[in-house]
Design an enzyme around this catalytic site. Structure first.
Site, PDB file in Angstrom:
ATOM      1  N   LYS A 169      20.299 -52.177  13.886  1.00 59.97           N
ATOM      2  CA  LYS A 169      18.842 -52.213  14.022  1.00 59.97           C
ATOM      3  C   LYS A 169      19.018 -54.285  13.566  1.00 59.97           C
ATOM      4  CE  LYS A 169      16.900 -52.364   9.921  1.00 59.97           C
ATOM      5  NZ  LYS A 169      15.880 -54.153   9.609  1.00 59.97           N
ATOM      6  N   GLU A 244      29.498 -57.213   4.209  1.00 60.83           N
ATOM      7  CA  GLU A 244      29.457 -58.456   5.011  1.00 60.83           C
ATOM      8  C   GLU A 244      28.008 -59.424   3.784  1.00 60.83           C
ATOM      9  OE1 GLU A 244      32.089 -59.969   5.847  1.00 60.83           O
ATOM     10  OE2 GLU A 244      33.212 -58.525   6.777  1.00 60.83           O
ATOM     11  N   CYS A 278      25.883 -67.213   5.136  1.00 58.05           N
ATOM     12  CA  CYS A 278      26.395 -67.562   4.052  1.00 58.05           C
ATOM     13  C   CYS A 278      27.979 -67.717   3.390  1.00 58.05           C
ATOM     14  CB  CYS A 278      27.516 -65.870   4.632  1.00 58.05           C
ATOM     15  SG  CYS A 278      28.143 -65.694   5.772  1.00 58.05           S
ATOM     16  N   GLU A 379      22.528 -67.527  -5.052  1.00 57.79           N
ATOM     17  CA  GLU A 379      22.563 -68.314  -3.473  1.00 57.79           C
ATOM     18  C   GLU A 379      20.995 -68.669  -3.035  1.00 57.79           C
ATOM     19  OE1 GLU A 379      23.133 -64.957   0.025  1.00 57.79           O
ATOM     20  OE2 GLU A 379      24.264 -66.343   0.721  1.00 57.79           O
TER      21      GLU A 379
HETATM   22  P1  NAD Z   1      18.790 -58.972   3.983  1.00 61.72           P
HETATM   23  O1  NAD Z   1      19.628 -58.099   2.701  1.00 61.72           O
HETATM   24  O2  NAD Z   1      17.118 -58.632   3.078  1.00 61.72           O
HETATM   25  O3  NAD Z   1      18.381 -57.762   4.715  1.00 61.72           O
HETATM   26  C1  NAD Z   1      19.913 -57.666   5.715  1.00 61.72           C
HETATM   27  C2  NAD Z   1      19.283 -56.027   6.711  1.00 61.72           C
HETATM   28  O4  NAD Z   1      19.417 -55.249   6.119  1.00 61.72           O
HETATM   29  C3  NAD Z   1      17.997 -56.612   7.670  1.00 61.72           C
HETATM   30  O5  NAD Z   1      18.128 -55.944   8.827  1.00 61.72           O
HETATM   31  C4  NAD Z   1      16.682 -55.522   6.773  1.00 61.72           C
HETATM   32  O6  NAD Z   1      15.939 -55.009   7.383  1.00 61.72           O
HETATM   33  C5  NAD Z   1      17.852 -54.330   5.572  1.00 61.72           C
HETATM   34  N1  NAD Z   1      17.797 -53.787   4.896  1.00 61.72           N
HETATM   35  C6  NAD Z   1      16.803 -54.365   3.479  1.00 61.72           C
HETATM   36  N2  NAD Z   1      16.693 -53.406   2.706  1.00 61.72           N
HETATM   37  C7  NAD Z   1      17.843 -53.042   2.826  1.00 61.72           C
HETATM   38  C8  NAD Z   1      17.597 -51.278   2.433  1.00 61.72           C
HETATM   39  N3  NAD Z   1      17.473 -50.817   1.430  1.00 61.72           N
HETATM   40  N4  NAD Z   1      18.867 -49.927   3.412  1.00 61.72           N
HETATM   41  C9  NAD Z   1      18.863 -50.694   4.346  1.00 61.72           C
HETATM   42  N5  NAD Z   1      18.974 -51.624   5.030  1.00 61.72           N
HETATM   43  C10 NAD Z   1      18.009 -52.861   4.929  1.00 61.72           C
HETATM   44  O7  NAD Z   1      19.161 -59.988   4.107  1.00 61.72           O
HETATM   45  P2  NAD Z   1      19.222 -61.032   4.988  1.00 61.72           P
HETATM   46  O8  NAD Z   1      17.605 -61.957   4.675  1.00 61.72           O
HETATM   47  O9  NAD Z   1      18.587 -61.048   6.103  1.00 61.72           O
HETATM   48  O10 NAD Z   1      20.077 -62.326   5.206  1.00 61.72           O
HETATM   49  C11 NAD Z   1      19.676 -63.242   4.058  1.00 61.72           C
HETATM   50  C12 NAD Z   1      21.937 -62.651   3.336  1.00 61.72           C
HETATM   51  O11 NAD Z   1      22.834 -62.024   4.348  1.00 61.72           O
HETATM   52  C13 NAD Z   1      22.307 -63.697   2.034  1.00 61.72           C
HETATM   53  O12 NAD Z   1      22.202 -63.289   1.367  1.00 61.72           O
HETATM   54  C14 NAD Z   1      23.580 -63.863   3.522  1.00 61.72           C
HETATM   55  O13 NAD Z   1      24.645 -64.222   2.791  1.00 61.72           O
HETATM   56  C15 NAD Z   1      24.270 -62.483   3.669  1.00 61.72           C
HETATM   57  N6  NAD Z   1      24.794 -62.874   5.287  1.00 61.72           N
HETATM   58  C16 NAD Z   1      26.214 -62.444   5.163  1.00 61.72           C
HETATM   59  C17 NAD Z   1      27.277 -63.119   6.082  1.00 61.72           C
HETATM   60  C18 NAD Z   1      28.384 -62.186   5.880  1.00 61.72           C
HETATM   61  O14 NAD Z   1      29.581 -62.694   6.931  1.00 61.72           O
HETATM   62  N7  NAD Z   1      29.141 -62.262   4.952  1.00 61.72           N
HETATM   63  C19 NAD Z   1      26.409 -63.219   7.403  1.00 61.72           C
HETATM   64  C20 NAD Z   1      25.469 -63.513   7.312  1.00 61.72           C
HETATM   65  C21 NAD Z   1      24.639 -63.562   6.074  1.00 61.72           C
END
Ligand code: NAD
Length: 487
Positions: A169, A244, A278, A379
Protein backbone atom coordinates in the site's frame (compact mmCIF):
# COMPACT_ATOMS: atom_id res chain seq x y z
CA UNK A 1 -5.88 -1.41 -7.47
CA UNK A 2 -4.21 -4.60 -8.63
CA UNK A 3 -5.46 -7.70 -6.85
CA UNK A 4 -4.95 -11.33 -7.83
CA UNK A 5 -3.42 -10.44 -11.19
CA UNK A 6 -6.25 -8.11 -12.26
CA UNK A 7 -6.94 -4.37 -12.19
CA UNK A 8 -9.96 -3.79 -9.95
CA UNK A 9 -11.89 -0.63 -9.06
CA UNK A 10 -12.35 -1.40 -5.38
CA UNK A 11 -15.38 -2.64 -3.46
CA UNK A 12 -16.83 0.82 -2.79
CA UNK A 13 -17.13 3.52 -5.40
CA UNK A 14 -15.14 5.94 -3.33
CA UNK A 15 -12.23 7.82 -4.82
CA UNK A 16 -9.43 10.06 -3.64
CA UNK A 17 -7.94 13.10 -5.37
CA UNK A 18 -4.19 13.17 -5.83
CA UNK A 19 -2.60 16.63 -5.55
CA UNK A 20 0.45 18.25 -7.12
CA UNK A 21 2.06 19.92 -4.09
CA UNK A 22 3.76 22.57 -6.23
CA UNK A 23 0.40 23.93 -7.46
CA UNK A 24 -2.30 22.49 -5.21
CA UNK A 25 -4.00 21.13 -8.35
CA UNK A 26 -5.72 17.76 -8.61
CA UNK A 27 -3.63 15.68 -11.02
CA UNK A 28 -5.39 12.34 -10.71
CA UNK A 29 -8.29 10.59 -9.07
CA UNK A 30 -7.71 7.10 -7.77
CA UNK A 31 -9.79 4.37 -6.19
CA UNK A 32 -10.08 4.53 -2.43
CA UNK A 33 -9.64 1.04 -1.05
CA UNK A 34 -11.57 -0.40 1.86
CA UNK A 35 -10.89 -3.03 4.47
CA UNK A 36 -12.66 -5.54 2.19
CA UNK A 37 -10.17 -4.77 -0.59
CA UNK A 38 -7.27 -5.33 1.78
CA UNK A 39 -8.78 -8.67 2.80
CA UNK A 40 -9.26 -9.69 -0.86
CA UNK A 41 -5.62 -8.88 -1.63
CA UNK A 42 -4.36 -10.72 1.44
CA UNK A 43 -6.46 -13.80 0.57
CA UNK A 44 -5.09 -13.76 -2.98
CA UNK A 45 -1.54 -13.50 -1.68
CA UNK A 46 -2.16 -16.36 0.78
CA UNK A 47 -3.58 -18.61 -1.94
CA UNK A 48 -0.76 -17.74 -4.35
CA UNK A 49 1.85 -18.55 -1.72
CA UNK A 50 0.78 -22.05 -0.70
CA UNK A 51 -2.07 -23.50 -2.78
CA UNK A 52 -0.81 -22.11 -6.10
CA UNK A 53 2.78 -23.00 -5.31
CA UNK A 54 4.80 -19.74 -5.31
CA UNK A 55 6.40 -21.25 -2.21
CA UNK A 56 8.00 -23.83 -4.51
CA UNK A 57 9.03 -21.36 -7.20
CA UNK A 58 12.67 -21.51 -8.23
CA UNK A 59 15.04 -18.72 -7.26
CA UNK A 60 16.25 -18.59 -10.84
CA UNK A 61 12.74 -17.95 -12.13
CA UNK A 62 12.06 -15.28 -9.53
CA UNK A 63 15.36 -13.61 -10.46
CA UNK A 64 14.36 -13.61 -14.13
CA UNK A 65 11.10 -11.81 -13.31
CA UNK A 66 12.96 -9.20 -11.28
CA UNK A 67 15.56 -8.65 -14.01
CA UNK A 68 12.79 -8.15 -16.55
CA UNK A 69 11.05 -5.67 -14.25
CA UNK A 70 14.33 -3.77 -13.83
CA UNK A 71 14.74 -3.54 -17.61
CA UNK A 72 11.18 -2.28 -18.13
CA UNK A 73 11.59 0.31 -15.37
CA UNK A 74 14.84 1.48 -16.88
CA UNK A 75 13.24 1.82 -20.32
CA UNK A 76 10.53 4.02 -18.79
CA UNK A 77 12.76 5.81 -16.28
CA UNK A 78 12.00 9.38 -17.31
CA UNK A 79 8.23 8.85 -17.07
CA UNK A 80 8.62 7.51 -13.53
CA UNK A 81 10.85 10.43 -12.56
CA UNK A 82 8.33 12.93 -13.90
CA UNK A 83 5.50 11.17 -12.03
CA UNK A 84 7.31 11.20 -8.68
CA UNK A 85 8.15 14.87 -9.11
CA UNK A 86 4.57 15.79 -10.05
CA UNK A 87 3.10 13.81 -7.18
CA UNK A 88 5.68 14.33 -4.43
CA UNK A 89 7.16 17.69 -5.46
CA UNK A 90 10.82 16.72 -5.21
CA UNK A 91 13.22 18.19 -7.79
CA UNK A 92 13.60 16.15 -10.95
CA UNK A 93 17.28 15.44 -10.32
CA UNK A 94 16.24 13.66 -7.11
CA UNK A 95 13.44 11.68 -8.77
CA UNK A 96 15.82 10.59 -11.52
CA UNK A 97 18.24 9.37 -8.91
CA UNK A 98 15.42 7.51 -7.12
CA UNK A 99 14.38 5.70 -10.31
CA UNK A 100 17.91 4.55 -11.05
CA UNK A 101 18.14 3.36 -7.45
CA UNK A 102 14.91 1.40 -7.88
CA UNK A 103 16.20 -0.27 -11.06
CA UNK A 104 19.36 -1.21 -9.22
CA UNK A 105 17.37 -2.66 -6.31
CA UNK A 106 15.56 -5.10 -8.60
CA UNK A 107 18.88 -6.16 -10.14
CA UNK A 108 20.65 -6.43 -6.81
CA UNK A 109 18.00 -8.68 -5.27
CA UNK A 110 17.59 -10.67 -8.48
CA UNK A 111 21.28 -11.49 -8.19
CA UNK A 112 21.03 -12.27 -4.50
CA UNK A 113 18.08 -14.64 -4.98
CA UNK A 114 20.26 -17.36 -6.47
CA UNK A 115 23.24 -17.00 -4.16
CA UNK A 116 23.88 -19.68 -1.53
CA UNK A 117 22.36 -19.01 1.84
CA UNK A 118 22.44 -21.94 4.24
CA UNK A 119 24.82 -23.47 6.76
CA UNK A 120 25.92 -26.96 7.69
CA UNK A 121 27.31 -27.92 11.10
CA UNK A 122 29.79 -30.45 12.39
CA UNK A 123 27.88 -31.97 15.33
CA UNK A 124 28.28 -35.19 17.34
CA UNK A 125 26.04 -38.29 17.27
CA UNK A 126 26.17 -39.16 13.56
CA UNK A 127 23.82 -36.33 12.66
CA UNK A 128 24.18 -34.04 9.70
CA UNK A 129 22.80 -30.71 10.93
CA UNK A 130 22.01 -27.97 8.48
CA UNK A 131 20.02 -24.81 8.00
CA UNK A 132 17.94 -23.88 5.00
CA UNK A 133 16.23 -20.55 4.40
CA UNK A 134 12.57 -20.43 3.38
CA UNK A 135 10.25 -17.53 2.54
CA UNK A 136 8.42 -15.96 5.49
CA UNK A 137 5.13 -16.14 3.55
CA UNK A 138 2.56 -13.40 2.96
CA UNK A 139 4.01 -9.95 3.56
CA UNK A 140 2.14 -6.66 4.04
CA UNK A 141 4.19 -3.68 2.96
CA UNK A 142 3.13 -0.17 3.99
CA UNK A 143 5.11 2.82 2.75
CA UNK A 144 5.33 6.61 3.19
CA UNK A 145 5.12 9.48 0.71
CA UNK A 146 8.65 10.89 0.78
CA UNK A 147 10.20 8.40 -1.67
CA UNK A 148 7.08 6.97 -3.36
CA UNK A 149 8.84 4.66 -5.83
CA UNK A 150 12.02 3.67 -4.09
CA UNK A 151 10.36 2.89 -0.73
CA UNK A 152 8.13 0.44 -2.61
CA UNK A 153 10.84 -1.20 -4.70
CA UNK A 154 13.16 -1.71 -1.76
CA UNK A 155 10.42 -3.75 -0.14
CA UNK A 156 9.03 -5.59 -3.19
CA UNK A 157 12.43 -6.67 -4.57
CA UNK A 158 13.76 -8.59 -1.54
CA UNK A 159 10.34 -10.08 -0.74
CA UNK A 160 10.03 -11.54 -4.25
CA UNK A 161 13.66 -12.64 -4.30
CA UNK A 162 13.00 -14.53 -1.05
CA UNK A 163 9.86 -16.20 -2.45
CA UNK A 164 7.26 -14.31 -0.42
CA UNK A 165 3.97 -12.97 -1.76
CA UNK A 166 3.21 -9.29 -1.31
CA UNK A 167 0.36 -6.89 -0.57
CA UNK A 168 1.63 -3.32 -0.81
CA UNK A 169 0.00 0.00 0.00
CA UNK A 170 1.41 3.41 -0.94
CA UNK A 171 0.82 6.52 1.17
CA UNK A 172 -2.53 8.19 0.50
CA UNK A 173 -0.78 11.27 -0.97
CA UNK A 174 1.53 9.50 -3.45
CA UNK A 175 0.07 6.46 -5.22
CA UNK A 176 0.95 7.37 -8.82
CA UNK A 177 4.39 5.90 -9.47
CA UNK A 178 3.46 2.68 -7.68
CA UNK A 179 0.31 2.31 -9.78
CA UNK A 180 2.50 2.80 -12.85
CA UNK A 181 4.97 0.20 -11.55
CA UNK A 182 2.12 -2.30 -11.37
CA UNK A 183 1.51 -1.78 -15.09
CA UNK A 184 5.04 -3.12 -15.53
CA UNK A 185 4.50 -5.88 -12.96
CA UNK A 186 1.45 -6.92 -14.99
CA UNK A 187 3.53 -7.03 -18.18
CA UNK A 188 6.31 -9.04 -16.57
CA UNK A 189 3.89 -11.84 -15.85
CA UNK A 190 3.99 -12.69 -12.16
CA UNK A 191 1.49 -15.44 -11.31
CA UNK A 192 -1.85 -14.02 -10.03
CA UNK A 193 -1.80 -13.02 -6.37
CA UNK A 194 1.98 -12.88 -6.01
CA UNK A 195 2.18 -9.07 -5.99
CA UNK A 196 -0.91 -7.05 -5.07
CA UNK A 197 -1.55 -3.32 -4.83
CA UNK A 198 -4.15 -1.81 -2.53
CA UNK A 199 -4.81 1.90 -2.11
CA UNK A 200 -6.44 3.73 0.76
CA UNK A 201 -6.22 5.10 4.25
CA UNK A 202 -3.73 3.90 6.82
CA UNK A 203 -6.35 3.69 9.56
CA UNK A 204 -8.52 1.25 7.56
CA UNK A 205 -6.61 -0.52 4.78
CA UNK A 206 -3.22 -0.22 6.50
CA UNK A 207 -4.60 -1.36 9.84
CA UNK A 208 -6.14 -4.47 8.23
CA UNK A 209 -2.82 -5.26 6.56
CA UNK A 210 -1.15 -5.07 9.97
CA UNK A 211 -3.64 -7.23 11.87
CA UNK A 212 -5.03 -9.80 9.39
CA UNK A 213 -4.18 -13.32 10.64
CA UNK A 214 -3.32 -14.55 7.11
CA UNK A 215 -0.36 -12.18 7.01
CA UNK A 216 3.01 -13.50 8.25
CA UNK A 217 5.01 -10.28 8.27
CA UNK A 218 4.43 -6.54 8.16
CA UNK A 219 7.16 -4.39 6.66
CA UNK A 220 6.53 -0.73 7.40
CA UNK A 221 8.26 2.56 6.70
CA UNK A 222 6.80 5.70 8.24
CA UNK A 223 6.45 7.63 11.46
CA UNK A 224 7.34 6.17 14.86
CA UNK A 225 3.78 6.63 16.24
CA UNK A 226 2.34 4.67 13.30
CA UNK A 227 5.06 2.04 13.74
CA UNK A 228 4.00 1.54 17.35
CA UNK A 229 0.34 1.10 16.29
CA UNK A 230 1.38 -1.41 13.62
CA UNK A 231 3.52 -3.39 16.04
CA UNK A 232 0.58 -3.61 18.46
CA UNK A 233 -1.81 -4.72 15.70
CA UNK A 234 0.68 -7.34 14.51
CA UNK A 235 1.25 -8.66 18.03
CA UNK A 236 -2.06 -10.52 18.34
CA UNK A 237 -0.94 -13.11 15.80
CA UNK A 238 2.80 -12.81 16.51
CA UNK A 239 3.71 -11.53 13.08
CA UNK A 240 7.22 -10.67 12.20
CA UNK A 241 7.63 -6.88 11.92
CA UNK A 242 10.14 -4.78 10.06
CA UNK A 243 9.96 -1.11 11.05
CA UNK A 244 11.82 1.77 9.38
CA UNK A 245 10.78 4.80 11.41
CA UNK A 246 11.63 8.42 12.06
CA UNK A 247 14.83 10.18 13.00
CA UNK A 248 16.41 13.34 14.39
CA UNK A 249 19.89 12.65 13.20
CA UNK A 250 23.02 14.46 14.42
CA UNK A 251 25.61 15.91 12.08
CA UNK A 252 28.69 16.57 14.22
CA UNK A 253 31.20 19.10 12.88
CA UNK A 254 34.56 19.50 14.63
CA UNK A 255 36.67 22.63 14.24
CA UNK A 256 39.35 20.69 12.35
CA UNK A 257 36.94 19.59 9.58
CA UNK A 258 37.49 20.63 5.98
CA UNK A 259 35.49 23.86 6.12
CA UNK A 260 33.95 24.00 2.64
CA UNK A 261 33.06 20.32 2.71
CA UNK A 262 31.42 20.54 6.13
CA UNK A 263 29.31 23.59 5.19
CA UNK A 264 28.28 22.00 1.92
CA UNK A 265 27.20 18.74 3.58
CA UNK A 266 25.45 20.49 6.46
CA UNK A 267 23.15 22.04 3.83
CA UNK A 268 22.76 18.83 1.88
CA UNK A 269 22.07 16.84 5.07
CA UNK A 270 18.96 18.84 5.93
CA UNK A 271 17.68 20.54 2.78
CA UNK A 272 17.88 17.66 0.25
CA UNK A 273 14.37 16.42 -0.56
CA UNK A 274 12.97 19.44 1.37
CA UNK A 275 14.11 17.86 4.62
CA UNK A 276 11.48 15.15 4.13
CA UNK A 277 14.09 12.48 4.70
CA UNK A 278 14.01 10.08 7.63
CA UNK A 279 17.81 10.19 7.89
CA UNK A 280 18.10 13.98 7.41
CA UNK A 281 20.87 15.67 9.35
CA UNK A 282 18.34 17.82 11.19
CA UNK A 283 20.63 18.64 14.13
CA UNK A 284 23.94 20.34 13.40
CA UNK A 285 26.20 19.65 16.38
CA UNK A 286 28.93 22.23 15.98
CA UNK A 287 32.20 22.74 17.88
CA UNK A 288 31.89 26.11 19.61
CA UNK A 289 35.24 27.46 18.42
CA UNK A 290 34.09 27.13 14.79
CA UNK A 291 30.71 28.79 15.33
CA UNK A 292 31.56 32.37 14.30
CA UNK A 293 33.08 31.28 11.03
CA UNK A 294 30.73 28.43 10.17
CA UNK A 295 27.25 29.76 10.92
CA UNK A 296 27.34 32.98 8.82
CA UNK A 297 28.55 30.95 5.84
CA UNK A 298 25.87 28.30 6.40
CA UNK A 299 23.12 30.92 6.61
CA UNK A 300 24.37 32.76 3.52
CA UNK A 301 24.40 29.51 1.57
CA UNK A 302 20.92 28.48 2.82
CA UNK A 303 19.52 31.79 1.53
CA UNK A 304 20.87 31.01 -1.94
CA UNK A 305 18.98 27.70 -2.31
CA UNK A 306 16.66 27.87 -5.32
CA UNK A 307 13.18 26.85 -4.17
CA UNK A 308 10.50 26.13 -6.77
CA UNK A 309 8.46 23.47 -8.54
CA UNK A 310 10.37 20.22 -8.87
CA UNK A 311 9.60 20.17 -12.59
CA UNK A 312 11.91 23.20 -13.19
CA UNK A 313 15.34 21.83 -13.96
CA UNK A 314 16.90 24.72 -12.01
CA UNK A 315 15.01 23.95 -8.78
CA UNK A 316 17.15 22.83 -5.86
CA UNK A 317 14.40 22.41 -3.26
CA UNK A 318 10.73 21.67 -3.91
CA UNK A 319 7.45 22.06 -2.01
CA UNK A 320 6.40 20.03 1.01
CA UNK A 321 4.04 17.15 0.36
CA UNK A 322 0.72 18.76 1.39
CA UNK A 323 -0.91 21.80 2.92
CA UNK A 324 -1.47 19.84 6.12
CA UNK A 325 2.19 18.86 6.38
CA UNK A 326 3.34 22.38 5.52
CA UNK A 327 1.19 23.75 8.36
CA UNK A 328 2.63 21.15 10.71
CA UNK A 329 6.18 22.25 9.85
CA UNK A 330 5.20 25.94 10.20
CA UNK A 331 3.72 25.22 13.62
CA UNK A 332 7.02 23.64 14.69
CA UNK A 333 8.75 26.86 13.60
CA UNK A 334 6.37 28.83 15.85
CA UNK A 335 7.07 26.43 18.71
CA UNK A 336 10.81 26.98 18.21
CA UNK A 337 10.39 30.76 18.48
CA UNK A 338 8.23 30.41 21.60
CA UNK A 339 10.75 28.07 23.17
CA UNK A 340 13.32 30.84 22.86
CA UNK A 341 15.46 29.55 19.99
CA UNK A 342 16.81 32.20 17.60
CA UNK A 343 15.61 32.05 14.01
CA UNK A 344 18.66 32.78 11.86
CA UNK A 345 17.01 32.49 8.47
CA UNK A 346 13.80 31.28 6.82
CA UNK A 347 10.76 30.38 8.85
CA UNK A 348 8.11 31.51 6.37
CA UNK A 349 5.82 30.00 3.77
CA UNK A 350 6.90 31.18 0.31
CA UNK A 351 4.17 32.67 -1.87
CA UNK A 352 6.02 35.02 -4.22
CA UNK A 353 6.98 34.27 -7.86
CA UNK A 354 3.96 32.06 -8.51
CA UNK A 355 4.55 29.78 -5.52
CA UNK A 356 1.36 30.87 -3.73
CA UNK A 357 -0.71 27.79 -4.64
CA UNK A 358 1.99 25.34 -3.59
CA UNK A 359 3.29 24.30 -0.21
CA UNK A 360 6.74 25.90 -0.08
CA UNK A 361 8.71 26.77 3.05
CA UNK A 362 12.00 28.67 3.17
CA UNK A 363 15.15 26.82 4.24
CA UNK A 364 15.09 27.48 7.98
CA UNK A 365 17.85 27.50 10.62
CA UNK A 366 17.50 27.87 14.38
CA UNK A 367 20.28 28.47 16.89
CA UNK A 368 20.51 29.14 20.66
CA UNK A 369 18.75 25.86 21.32
CA UNK A 370 18.73 23.70 24.44
CA UNK A 371 18.54 19.90 24.34
CA UNK A 372 15.05 19.80 25.90
CA UNK A 373 13.40 21.94 23.23
CA UNK A 374 10.71 20.27 21.12
CA UNK A 375 12.40 21.45 17.93
CA UNK A 376 15.54 19.60 19.08
CA UNK A 377 13.79 16.42 20.22
CA UNK A 378 11.00 15.88 17.67
CA UNK A 379 11.15 15.00 14.01
CA UNK A 380 9.92 18.01 12.02
CA UNK A 381 10.32 16.33 8.63
CA UNK A 382 10.84 19.56 6.73
CA UNK A 383 13.57 22.09 5.83
CA UNK A 384 14.32 23.07 9.43
CA UNK A 385 17.82 22.76 10.90
CA UNK A 386 18.60 23.24 14.59
CA UNK A 387 22.13 24.05 15.76
CA UNK A 388 23.56 22.70 19.01
CA UNK A 389 27.10 23.54 20.17
CA UNK A 390 29.72 21.61 22.13
CA UNK A 391 33.18 22.07 23.65
CA UNK A 392 34.38 18.49 24.15
CA UNK A 393 34.17 15.21 22.28
CA UNK A 394 32.17 13.70 25.17
CA UNK A 395 29.65 16.53 25.04
CA UNK A 396 29.26 16.10 21.26
CA UNK A 397 28.49 12.40 21.74
CA UNK A 398 26.06 13.06 24.59
CA UNK A 399 24.15 15.64 22.54
CA UNK A 400 24.19 13.41 19.46
CA UNK A 401 22.63 10.49 21.34
CA UNK A 402 20.22 12.67 23.30
CA UNK A 403 16.93 11.87 21.54
CA UNK A 404 14.67 8.82 21.38
CA UNK A 405 15.77 8.25 17.78
CA UNK A 406 18.81 6.41 16.43
CA UNK A 407 18.58 6.28 12.66
CA UNK A 408 21.63 8.07 11.26
CA UNK A 409 24.53 10.36 12.12
CA UNK A 410 27.72 11.86 10.75
CA UNK A 411 31.06 13.25 11.89
CA UNK A 412 33.19 15.81 10.07
CA UNK A 413 36.83 16.03 11.19
CA UNK A 414 40.30 15.54 9.72
CA UNK A 415 41.36 13.44 12.72
CA UNK A 416 40.83 9.81 11.65
CA UNK A 417 41.06 8.38 15.14
CA UNK A 418 38.59 10.90 16.53
CA UNK A 419 36.18 10.23 13.67
CA UNK A 420 36.16 6.53 14.43
CA UNK A 421 35.95 7.03 18.20
CA UNK A 422 32.88 9.21 17.83
CA UNK A 423 31.15 7.08 15.20
CA UNK A 424 31.53 3.99 17.40
CA UNK A 425 29.75 5.82 20.22
CA UNK A 426 26.79 6.90 18.07
CA UNK A 427 23.66 4.86 18.79
CA UNK A 428 22.55 4.82 15.17
CA UNK A 429 22.31 2.31 12.32
CA UNK A 430 23.53 4.46 9.41
CA UNK A 431 26.62 6.61 9.86
CA UNK A 432 29.07 8.64 7.83
CA UNK A 433 32.53 10.14 8.21
CA UNK A 434 33.17 13.36 6.25
CA UNK A 435 30.05 12.87 4.13
CA UNK A 436 26.30 12.76 4.61
CA UNK A 437 23.51 10.79 2.89
CA UNK A 438 25.22 8.39 0.49
CA UNK A 439 23.73 4.94 1.01
CA UNK A 440 23.81 1.93 -1.20
CA UNK A 441 21.53 -0.96 -2.00
CA UNK A 442 24.40 -3.29 -1.10
CA UNK A 443 24.52 -2.14 2.55
CA UNK A 444 21.93 -2.49 5.34
CA UNK A 445 19.55 0.37 6.15
CA UNK A 446 17.80 0.77 9.49
CA UNK A 447 17.75 2.31 12.92
CA UNK A 448 18.54 1.82 16.60
CA UNK A 449 16.23 2.82 19.45
CA UNK A 450 12.84 4.17 18.32
CA UNK A 451 14.00 4.51 14.72
CA UNK A 452 13.09 0.94 13.97
CA UNK A 453 13.48 -2.80 14.05
CA UNK A 454 15.31 -4.87 11.44
CA UNK A 455 17.19 -3.83 8.32
CA UNK A 456 16.37 -3.27 4.68
CA UNK A 457 18.72 -3.66 1.71
CA UNK A 458 21.89 -5.68 1.41
CA UNK A 459 22.03 -9.31 2.47
CA UNK A 460 20.54 -8.28 5.83
CA UNK A 461 17.50 -6.96 3.98
CA UNK A 462 16.95 -10.28 2.23
CA UNK A 463 17.30 -12.15 5.53
CA UNK A 464 14.28 -10.30 6.94
CA UNK A 465 12.07 -12.06 4.39
CA UNK A 466 13.49 -15.51 5.12
CA UNK A 467 12.72 -18.00 7.86
CA UNK A 468 15.50 -20.19 9.23
CA UNK A 469 14.83 -23.93 9.29
CA UNK A 470 17.08 -26.38 11.08
CA UNK A 471 17.23 -29.88 9.54
CA UNK A 472 18.88 -32.81 11.33
CA UNK A 473 19.55 -35.93 9.27
CA UNK A 474 20.32 -39.22 11.01
CA UNK A 475 23.30 -40.83 9.29
CA UNK A 476 22.88 -44.13 11.18
CA UNK A 477 19.27 -45.11 10.87
CA UNK A 478 18.70 -47.26 13.96
CA UNK A 479 16.55 -47.01 17.11
CA UNK A 480 17.86 -44.74 19.88
CA UNK A 481 16.98 -47.22 22.66
CA UNK A 482 16.22 -44.32 25.05
CA UNK A 483 13.15 -46.14 26.28
CA UNK A 484 13.64 -49.82 26.68
CA UNK A 485 11.51 -52.11 24.59
CA UNK A 486 9.72 -54.41 27.03
CA UNK A 487 7.89 -57.31 25.52
P1 NAD B 1 2.97 7.78 8.33
O1 NAD B 1 3.42 6.94 9.45
O2 NAD B 1 1.92 8.81 8.61
O3 NAD B 1 2.38 6.90 7.14
C1 NAD B 1 3.12 5.89 6.52
C2 NAD B 1 2.18 4.85 5.96
O4 NAD B 1 1.48 4.25 7.03
C3 NAD B 1 1.12 5.39 5.01
O5 NAD B 1 0.98 4.47 3.94
C4 NAD B 1 -0.13 5.41 5.87
O6 NAD B 1 -1.31 5.26 5.12
C5 NAD B 1 0.09 4.20 6.75
N1 NAD B 1 -0.63 4.21 8.03
C6 NAD B 1 -1.03 5.29 8.76
N2 NAD B 1 -1.67 4.88 9.88
C7 NAD B 1 -1.67 3.52 9.86
C8 NAD B 1 -2.17 2.52 10.74
N3 NAD B 1 -2.78 2.83 11.89
N4 NAD B 1 -1.99 1.22 10.41
C9 NAD B 1 -1.34 0.89 9.28
N5 NAD B 1 -0.86 1.79 8.40
C10 NAD B 1 -1.01 3.10 8.68
O7 NAD B 1 4.28 8.43 7.73
P2 NAD B 1 4.40 9.48 6.56
O8 NAD B 1 3.93 10.80 7.09
O9 NAD B 1 3.80 8.94 5.31
O10 NAD B 1 5.98 9.49 6.36
C11 NAD B 1 6.82 10.24 7.14
C12 NAD B 1 7.51 9.38 8.19
O11 NAD B 1 8.15 8.26 7.59
C13 NAD B 1 8.61 10.13 8.92
O12 NAD B 1 8.52 9.88 10.30
C14 NAD B 1 9.88 9.52 8.35
O13 NAD B 1 10.99 9.61 9.21
C15 NAD B 1 9.47 8.12 8.11
N6 NAD B 1 10.37 7.47 7.15
C16 NAD B 1 11.28 6.55 7.61
C17 NAD B 1 12.18 5.94 6.72
C18 NAD B 1 13.20 4.95 7.19
O14 NAD B 1 13.78 4.27 6.34
N7 NAD B 1 13.48 4.80 8.48
C19 NAD B 1 12.12 6.27 5.35
C20 NAD B 1 11.18 7.20 4.94
C21 NAD B 1 10.30 7.79 5.83
Amino acid sequence: MYIDGKWVPGSTNETRDVINPATGEVIATVAEGSTADAVAAIEAARRAFEEDGWIDSKARDRAALLYRLADLLEENAEEFAQLDTLNNGKPLRESRYDVSDAVNQFRYFAGLATKPHGQTYDVPDQIQAMVVREPVGVVSQIIPWNYPLVMATQKIAPAIAAGCTVVIKPAEQTPLSLIKLFELIDRVGFPPGVVNLVLGAGETVGAEMARNPLVDMVAFTGGTETGIAIMKAAADTVKKVGLELGGKSPNIVFADADFETAVDYALYAIFANQGEVCSAGSRLILEESLYDRFVPELVARAKQIVVGPGTDESTEMGPLISEEHMNRVLSYIEVGKKEGATLLTGGRRMTENGLDKGFFIEPTIFTDTTPEMKIVQEEIFGPVLVIQTFRTEEEAIRLANGTKYGLAGAVFTSDVAKAHRVIRKLRAGITWINTYHPTFNEAPWGGYKQSGIGRELGTYGLDEYLEVKQINVNLEVAPTGWFQKRS
